[in-house]
Design a protein around this motif. Structure first.
Motif, PDB file in Angstrom:
ATOM      1  N   PRO A 127      -1.713   3.457  -1.743  1.00  0.00           N
ATOM      2  CA  PRO A 127      -2.990   2.944  -2.252  1.00  0.00           C
ATOM      3  C   PRO A 127      -3.487   3.660  -3.498  1.00  0.00           C
ATOM      4  CG  PRO A 127      -3.302   4.156  -0.187  1.00  0.00           C
ATOM      5  CD  PRO A 127      -1.828   3.977  -0.370  1.00  0.00           C
ATOM      6  N   ASP A 299      -0.727 -10.749  -3.171  1.00  0.00           N
ATOM      7  CA  ASP A 299       0.055  -9.815  -3.971  1.00  0.00           C
ATOM      8  C   ASP A 299       0.644  -8.693  -3.111  1.00  0.00           C
ATOM      9  OD1 ASP A 299      -2.168  -8.313  -3.391  1.00  0.00           O
ATOM     10  OD2 ASP A 299      -2.565  -7.678  -5.453  1.00  0.00           O
ATOM     11  N   THR A 301      -1.106  -6.638  -1.106  1.00  0.00           N
ATOM     12  CA  THR A 301      -2.025  -5.548  -0.796  1.00  0.00           C
ATOM     13  C   THR A 301      -2.490  -5.659   0.651  1.00  0.00           C
ATOM     14  OG1 THR A 301      -2.792  -5.456  -3.093  1.00  0.00           O
ATOM     15  CG2 THR A 301      -4.165  -4.404  -1.435  1.00  0.00           C
ATOM     16  N   SER A 313      -7.945  -0.467   0.811  1.00  0.00           N
ATOM     17  CA  SER A 313      -6.531  -0.733   0.576  1.00  0.00           C
ATOM     18  C   SER A 313      -5.680   0.331   1.256  1.00  0.00           C
ATOM     19  CB  SER A 313      -6.236  -0.751  -0.933  1.00  0.00           C
ATOM     20  OG  SER A 313      -4.840  -0.830  -1.166  1.00  0.00           O
ATOM     21  N   ARG A 316       0.431  -1.406  -0.939  1.00  0.00           N
ATOM     22  CA  ARG A 316       0.874  -2.717  -1.434  1.00  0.00           C
ATOM     23  C   ARG A 316       2.340  -2.900  -1.098  1.00  0.00           C
ATOM     24  NH1 ARG A 316       0.542  -4.623  -7.794  1.00  0.00           N
ATOM     25  NH2 ARG A 316       0.601  -6.879  -7.433  1.00  0.00           N
TER      26      ARG A 316
END
Length: 405
Positions: A127, A299, A301, A313, A316
């Protein structure tokens, strides 16, 4: 000899049956990609002085290639399931071995790492950013609170409100005769404890009847305490002309939280008509939050969402792509490994160039079409029977020759 040709045909048909059967067996396997048996003929040439002759010698299995077409998406509602809609592979790691997959049925293990059924960890970007891959790990703790530092007020103070008697000194929350209107909202201290702030509005008598005093009170330790004063002055068209800033300050809170300092913004306050209305009271703090869900954006995340309306977050998800995906080596478990034929992986994330989008709460189904596979199964069976007939016919001819006297 025809016997050898027939045997090659039997072997080819048997290989075709194996490939087709493998596809059918994995028709319900998440992320599975169907295989296709590819054959080449065996051709022997011989020359003599008079003629050039060419004799076919049968067939051989040239390759079993996997077909990386898109499978259908199965929406499960499980937030940890992920599907790639487009190109790319999830990156998995265990004991230093990296493999790649399209199967997106994931879960969290006892340490919070996102893993598949085989215990391989899903890799992604941390993150805090950077290009180094690390396992995606979920945090299950509470979200920290945020102290309120600002209040935005959107309201209308009635232009028909009766001014308060000029002999009245100040605003007394216990005496409705000392103020025209009041409204309340909840704010939060540095420990996330909710506290109620009440705003009291007092219209001034002529000639100051376009002016209002504003006092703020807060319940501190069970007592309603004055925590700030301010003022508003309006133009003849009802718009705000000047503001005496109101800053709410509360000290020595009984729970040991830091002293509160909150700025109140009346920039959108008006004095129209004969109706008092509060359109919005917005403050920027929030209490401690409990984990509500974990969601995945397109995407890749991964967000942890909390009961206080915040999200965080957690990383990813990384995707890998290859110049020649068909060059990947299947290693079982719906996983593939890099080979010289596939080329080295190119890493990225969902939605970037040459990478598909990630769909959370779904997984990609097998791309096997059962109807097509059943037709291939019948065709392979017929080919096997036909090649067996070649051997039988060759045997009959050989026996006839042997029986010649």
């Amino acid at each position: 000899m025809p016997f050898n040709v027939g045997v090659t045909g039997l072997n080819a048909a048997s290989a075709d049956l194996n490939v087709t059967g493998h596809n059918i067996a994995n028709a319900s396997t998440s992320g599975f990609k169907e295989s296709r048996a590819e054959f080449m003929d065996i051709f022997a040439q011989s020359y003599n002085s008079a003629y050039k002759t060419a004799t076919g010698s049968g067939v051989r299995l040239a390759s079993v290639s996997q077909q990386f077409t898109q499978g259908s998406l199965n929406f499960t509602g499980n937030s940890m399931d992920m599907a790639i809609n487009g190109q790319g592979f999830f990156v998995l790691e265990r004991d230093g071995v990296t493999e790649y997959t399209r199967a997106g049925q994931f879960q969290a293990n006892q340490e919070g790492f996102v893993v598949n059924a085989a215990g391989q960890r899903l890799m992604g970007y941390p993150p805090e950013g950077g290009n180094l891959l690390a396992p995606i790990q979920l945090t299950t703790g509470d979200a920290e609170p945020k102290v309120t530092s600002k209040i935005d007020v959107l309201m209308n103070l009635s232009a028909e409100a009766e001014p308060i008697d000029g002999d009245t000194i100040g605003i007394d929350p216990a005496d409705p005769d000392t103020f025209n209107y009041s409204t309340s909202l909840t704010v939060y201290d540095s420990l996330g404890s909710a506290r109620t702030v009440s705003l009291f509005f007092q219209r001034q008598p002529p000639p100051e009847d376009k002016s209002w005093n504003v006092d703020a009170y807060m319940d501190v330790g069970g007592d309603l305490t004055s925590v700030g004063t301010g003022g508003l002055e309006f133009n003849s068209d009802g718009t705000l002309e000047t503001v005496t800033p109101l800053r709410i300050e509360a000290v020595d809170l009984p729970n040991g939280a830091e002293n509160l300092g909150i700025d109140v913004d009346f920039g959108q306050t008006t004095q129209y008509g004969n109706k008092f209305s509060v359109a919005a009271l917005r403050q920027d703090g929030y209490a401690i939050g409990q984990l509500v869900s974990v969601d995945v954006d397109t995407d890749g995340t991964v967000f942890a969402r909390y009961s206080n309306g915040t999200d965080r977050s957690l990383g990813r998800v990384a995707l890998a792509n290859f110049t020649n995906p068909q060059g990947l080596q299947s290693v079982g478990g719906t996983n593939w490994a890099v080979t010289p034929a596939s080329g080295e992986p190119v890493l990225g994330a969902g939605g970037e160039s040459n990478f598909g989008l990630i769909q959370g709460g779904a997984f990609e189904e097998s791309n096997v079409n059962i109807a097509d596979q059943l037709v291939k199964l019948i065709t392979a069976q017929r080919n096997f029977q036909a090649n067996a007939q070649v051997i039988s016919t060759a045997d009959t001819l050989t026996q006839t020759i042997i029986n010649i006297r």
